[in-house]
Design a protein around this motif. Sequence first.
Motif, mmCIF file in Angstrom:
data_model
loop_
_atom_site.group_PDB
_atom_site.id
_atom_site.type_symbol
_atom_site.label_atom_id
_atom_site.label_comp_id
_atom_site.label_asym_id
_atom_site.label_seq_id
_atom_site.Cartn_x
_atom_site.Cartn_y
_atom_site.Cartn_z
ATOM 1 N N PHE B 55 -16.804 -14.105 39.609
ATOM 2 C CA PHE B 55 -17.323 -12.969 38.840
ATOM 3 C C PHE B 55 -16.682 -12.870 37.457
ATOM 4 C CE2 PHE B 55 -18.298 -11.630 43.199
ATOM 5 C CZ PHE B 55 -19.644 -11.370 43.049
ATOM 6 N N HIS B 56 -15.976 -13.934 37.061
ATOM 7 C CA HIS B 56 -15.330 -13.909 35.751
ATOM 8 C C HIS B 56 -16.106 -14.750 34.746
ATOM 9 C CE1 HIS B 56 -11.014 -12.632 37.017
ATOM 10 N NE2 HIS B 56 -11.889 -11.661 37.040
ATOM 11 N N SER B 57 -15.819 -14.535 33.469
ATOM 12 C CA SER B 57 -16.375 -15.440 32.464
ATOM 13 C C SER B 57 -15.591 -16.745 32.526
ATOM 14 C CB SER B 57 -16.268 -14.819 31.082
ATOM 15 O OG SER B 57 -14.919 -14.799 30.682
ATOM 16 N N GLU B 58 -16.170 -17.830 31.994
ATOM 17 C CA GLU B 58 -15.522 -19.134 32.091
ATOM 18 C C GLU B 58 -14.104 -19.127 31.519
ATOM 19 O OE1 GLU B 58 -16.322 -21.525 33.794
ATOM 20 O OE2 GLU B 58 -18.475 -21.427 34.104
ATOM 21 N N SER B 59 -13.939 -18.509 30.355
ATOM 22 C CA SER B 59 -12.610 -18.593 29.731
ATOM 23 C C SER B 59 -11.599 -17.720 30.486
ATOM 24 C CB SER B 59 -12.679 -18.213 28.257
ATOM 25 O OG SER B 59 -13.176 -16.913 28.117
ATOM 26 N N ASP B 60 -12.049 -16.585 31.054
ATOM 27 C CA ASP B 60 -11.130 -15.764 31.857
ATOM 28 C C ASP B 60 -10.740 -16.494 33.137
ATOM 29 O OD1 ASP B 60 -11.035 -13.692 30.076
ATOM 30 O OD2 ASP B 60 -12.721 -12.615 30.981
ATOM 31 N N ALA B 61 -11.716 -17.183 33.731
ATOM 32 C CA ALA B 61 -11.451 -17.888 34.985
ATOM 33 C C ALA B 61 -10.443 -19.014 34.775
ATOM 34 C CB ALA B 61 -12.750 -18.453 35.557
ATOM 35 N N ALA B 62 -10.475 -19.622 33.587
ATOM 36 C CA ALA B 62 -9.603 -20.774 33.339
ATOM 37 C C ALA B 62 -8.241 -20.353 32.798
ATOM 38 C CB ALA B 62 -10.276 -21.731 32.356
ATOM 39 N N SER B 63 -8.062 -19.066 32.512
ATOM 40 C CA SER B 63 -6.824 -18.664 31.845
ATOM 41 C C SER B 63 -5.634 -18.750 32.801
ATOM 42 C CB SER B 63 -6.953 -17.255 31.279
ATOM 43 O OG SER B 63 -6.935 -16.326 32.331
ATOM 44 N N ASN B 64 -4.534 -19.121 32.251
ATOM 45 C CA ASN B 64 -3.300 -19.277 33.022
ATOM 46 C C ASN B 64 -2.170 -18.611 32.234
ATOM 47 O OD1 ASN B 64 -1.415 -20.127 34.834
ATOM 48 N ND2 ASN B 64 -1.292 -22.208 34.039
ATOM 49 N N PRO B 65 -1.487 -17.598 32.739
ATOM 50 C CA PRO B 65 -1.616 -16.980 34.064
ATOM 51 C C PRO B 65 -2.939 -16.242 34.234
ATOM 52 C CG PRO B 65 -0.189 -15.690 32.652
ATOM 53 C CD PRO B 65 -0.498 -16.935 31.905
ATOM 54 N N PRO B 71 -12.894 -8.399 32.642
ATOM 55 C CA PRO B 71 -14.162 -7.776 33.004
ATOM 56 C C PRO B 71 -14.977 -8.685 33.918
ATOM 57 C CG PRO B 71 -14.208 -8.554 30.741
ATOM 58 C CD PRO B 71 -12.797 -8.685 31.206
ATOM 59 N N LEU B 72 -15.669 -8.064 34.869
ATOM 60 C CA LEU B 72 -16.450 -8.855 35.821
ATOM 61 C C LEU B 72 -17.844 -9.116 35.246
ATOM 62 C CD1 LEU B 72 -15.425 -7.113 39.149
ATOM 63 C CD2 LEU B 72 -14.392 -9.074 38.016
ATOM 64 N N THR B 73 -18.388 -10.268 35.600
ATOM 65 C CA THR B 73 -19.701 -10.644 35.078
ATOM 66 C C THR B 73 -20.438 -11.478 36.120
ATOM 67 O OG1 THR B 73 -20.819 -12.056 33.495
ATOM 68 C CG2 THR B 73 -18.505 -12.529 33.875
ATOM 69 N N LEU B 74 -21.754 -11.477 36.030
ATOM 70 C CA LEU B 74 -22.555 -12.284 36.942
ATOM 71 C C LEU B 74 -22.990 -13.597 36.283
ATOM 72 C CD1 LEU B 74 -24.765 -9.528 38.588
ATOM 73 C CD2 LEU B 74 -23.070 -10.950 39.735
ATOM 74 N N ALA B 75 -22.379 -13.913 35.144
ATOM 75 C CA ALA B 75 -22.802 -15.092 34.369
ATOM 76 C C ALA B 75 -22.737 -16.367 35.202
ATOM 77 C CB ALA B 75 -21.946 -15.233 33.119
ATOM 78 N N GLY B 76 -21.680 -16.504 36.021
ATOM 79 C CA GLY B 76 -21.539 -17.703 36.846
ATOM 80 C C GLY B 76 -22.725 -17.875 37.781
ATOM 81 N N TYR B 77 -23.192 -16.770 38.354
ATOM 82 C CA TYR B 77 -24.330 -16.827 39.272
ATOM 83 C C TYR B 77 -25.622 -17.119 38.527
ATOM 84 C CZ TYR B 77 -21.182 -15.189 42.810
ATOM 85 O OH TYR B 77 -20.140 -15.116 43.678
ATOM 86 N N ARG B 78 -25.737 -16.537 37.320
ATOM 87 C CA ARG B 78 -26.916 -16.848 36.499
ATOM 88 C C ARG B 78 -26.947 -18.341 36.178
ATOM 89 N NH1 ARG B 78 -26.404 -11.851 34.049
ATOM 90 N NH2 ARG B 78 -25.011 -12.626 32.426
ATOM 91 N N ASP B 79 -25.785 -18.897 35.813
ATOM 92 C CA ASP B 79 -25.716 -20.325 35.502
ATOM 93 C C ASP B 79 -26.101 -21.168 36.711
ATOM 94 O OD1 ASP B 79 -25.006 -19.858 32.963
ATOM 95 O OD2 ASP B 79 -22.875 -20.306 33.195
ATOM 96 N N ALA B 261 -15.689 -20.906 36.785
ATOM 97 C CA ALA B 261 -16.442 -19.737 37.252
ATOM 98 C C ALA B 261 -17.768 -20.173 37.874
ATOM 99 C CB ALA B 261 -16.681 -18.769 36.100
ATOM 100 N N LYS B 262 -18.440 -21.119 37.212
ATOM 101 C CA LYS B 262 -19.719 -21.621 37.721
ATOM 102 C C LYS B 262 -19.548 -22.266 39.090
ATOM 103 C CE LYS B 262 -20.997 -23.915 34.228
ATOM 104 N NZ LYS B 262 -21.430 -24.519 32.996
ATOM 105 N N VAL B 263 -18.513 -23.113 39.217
ATOM 106 C CA VAL B 263 -18.293 -23.804 40.488
ATOM 107 C C VAL B 263 -17.944 -22.799 41.580
ATOM 108 C CG1 VAL B 263 -16.767 -25.403 41.682
ATOM 109 C CG2 VAL B 263 -17.681 -26.013 39.481
ATOM 110 N N CYS B 264 -17.147 -21.781 41.236
ATOM 111 C CA CYS B 264 -16.790 -20.759 42.225
ATOM 112 C C CYS B 264 -18.032 -19.995 42.665
ATOM 113 C CB CYS B 264 -15.754 -19.800 41.656
ATOM 114 S SG CYS B 264 -14.128 -20.529 41.538
#
Lengths: 452, 295
Positions: B55-65, B71-79, B261-264
């Motif tokens: 439910f994250h955007s790609e850059s939020d999902a990849a961020s470390n830590p 913010p939550l998003t449905l972009a991954g599911y749309r993709d 995010a897309k793969v998740c």
Amino acid sequence: MAARQRLRAGVGLAALAALTVTMCGCAGAGGLGGGKDSINVLMVNNPQMIDIQKLTADNFTRQTGIKVNYTVLPENDVRDKISQELSSQAGIYDISTISNYEVPFYAKAGWLAPLSNYVARDSGFDQNDIFPGMTKSLTASDGKLYAEPFYGESSFLMYRKDVFAAKGLTMPARPTWPQVAALAAKVDNAQPGLRGICLRGEVGWGQIFAPLTTVVNTFGGTWFDKNWQPQVDSPPFTEATSFYVNLVRQHGEAGAPQAGFTECLNNMEQGKVAMWYDATSAAGSLEGTGSPVAGKMGYVAAPVVKTKTSGWLYAWSWAIEHASKKQDAAWKFISWASSKQYEELVGSKIGWTSVPAGKRLSTYDNPQYVKASEAFAGPTRAAILAADPENPGVQPRPVPGIQFMDFPEFSALATTVSQYVSTAIAGQISVQKALQDGQKVATRATKTYRSK
Amino acid sequence: MSTQAVPAAPAQPSASAASPGHNAPARKRSVWGLVAWVVGLLFVFPALWMVFLSFHSESDAASNPPKFTAPLTLAGYRDFFNSGQSPWPSLANSATASVCSTVLVLLLAIPAAYALSIRPVKKWTDVMFFFLSTKMLPAVAGLLPIYLIAKNAHLLDNVWLLVVIYASMNLPIAVWMMRSFLAEVPVEMLEAAAIDGARLPTIMTRIIAPVAMPGIAATSLICFIFSWNELLFAKVLTAVVAQTSPVFLTGFITSQGLFLAKVCAAATIISLPVLVAGFAAQDKLVQGLSLGAVK
């Protein structure tokens, strides 16, 4: 209680059954692999390939009536799948995306269909517009052309202009590696969490050894001399690798042994590194919409030591399988996908920074493209034109190739050695030990070449 | 399953601190309950993390830590649904391969298990070992021969080939499981039914089936999960038409650009049918698995 459980089980089963039925319903619609006017394309999952997937139905299929079924896989998987498909000549895929690394020996093995006749008859395609070095690297020893580039790349050094300006540093247009190391030390920790440079450390011949082999070349090293004698533990190879490993250990990104192209791209976009030496194709992402560093980046030629230039040459290219029964339709697709018109289509529909560039000279005369990619179009063109696979180092080589050596065993051999070097980046073994082991692997892998 | 084990712990809630000796078993149980919860959460955590990241955007999902407040998003599911390639054909292929192979396995395993437990054939232990021995060959060792046979038989990229392969891969496990479940059927019941004149079909449907139902549910769920999740053979043997969803899932991984995010999101959707099947069979499953365990 029991009734509720039964109800729950019933609902679940009904849902599963409904799901199965609807999905089986779709199976009929999905099964369209063998149609007369359709071709199957196996390709790597890079952004440019995803774009073409989205643009095919409304453009290519509408114009030609040929339906295109795509299979996209990540890079390592697609390489496995393609070599499996081509070596068995299964004839399932008409077109595969391969690179200038595979073309010469895949063509020699008889796995690919020559394209020279199609090119000669297709006047609109304009082969002379393709970078000459690229055409050459996609031509096999029989003089025939076996693949057409979709997009090409060289390598260059990317850096944060704003960070350099704040520290009062200037980046030379043609930097040397010692200069880069000195700059990396100066910008390291210039801002909290900012490291000096990102260099790939991830295992894989196409990961760490793409940039590292160009460093080896310019330090005067090579994998093999012209008589196929391995040179992996030779002084220049060792010096180059020690330089690379020390630079990344002292001023490189966090988690370097696992960092590949994607991780470095991420580090660059997130402002965690000030410099990055990698593929020119990265610039499109860095300058693309939504990138936090767009407009802040500078691009200069690949750093050198003993050679004049050091950038690599790589092109994801379309090749037709020899066993394909739809070669004419397949050429129509290639002729569309690698055309000038397709680049314009991407420019107008998706954005000019997303254009699959780096293959045609005319791309760099297109005012709209040049305007959108002002920061990197010039350096990219210069890097690709300067790349010379025939003579990338200081000594003659048995086979061409810049960031690789063009023989089939190289990928497995370099991947094994990359494990040792990656371990050295992690600090678990010394560079000397890594390369001594690498020398043994290189010796074993090429025994047959020396006895010829 | 862990939810079934845990309620045992608070059965005797704090029998007061009167005597420490009396309290020891309860405390021991609650310690084990705690351990069960910790281990359970440890196992579930990666899956929950996957759903969270989807439910994250790609850059939020990849961020470390990791960013917990992103913010939550449905972009991954749309993709996932608009990636240029529709996911439905591959989901349909997975459903066909899993459901059909599971049905095939049950049709073969139940009679085999009957012949190994209720009316054991001669040297039935050898037969059992033979079944098991087919699992001793690493699957990958059979991959190349199977690929070549499939290629020459023109069965590459055919979902029915996967049905046959998945059925043969799961058959030994199913036979072993079903044998232990059928061994639970009391011989007295069968004898009584036989004396009353019941024939084999009646015995099968009226006596054996009700007792063995939890076992059948557990077996079919395991076969379904194994087939649904199988990647190695699917990747090598399918291409355009018969691609299954795990193979489709790997197509989201890229070496150029962000994809987490897309793969998740894709993995979450692809896991749903297994979850639904598990949920549907939950009661039978717990019953079935513990039944086998007691023996």
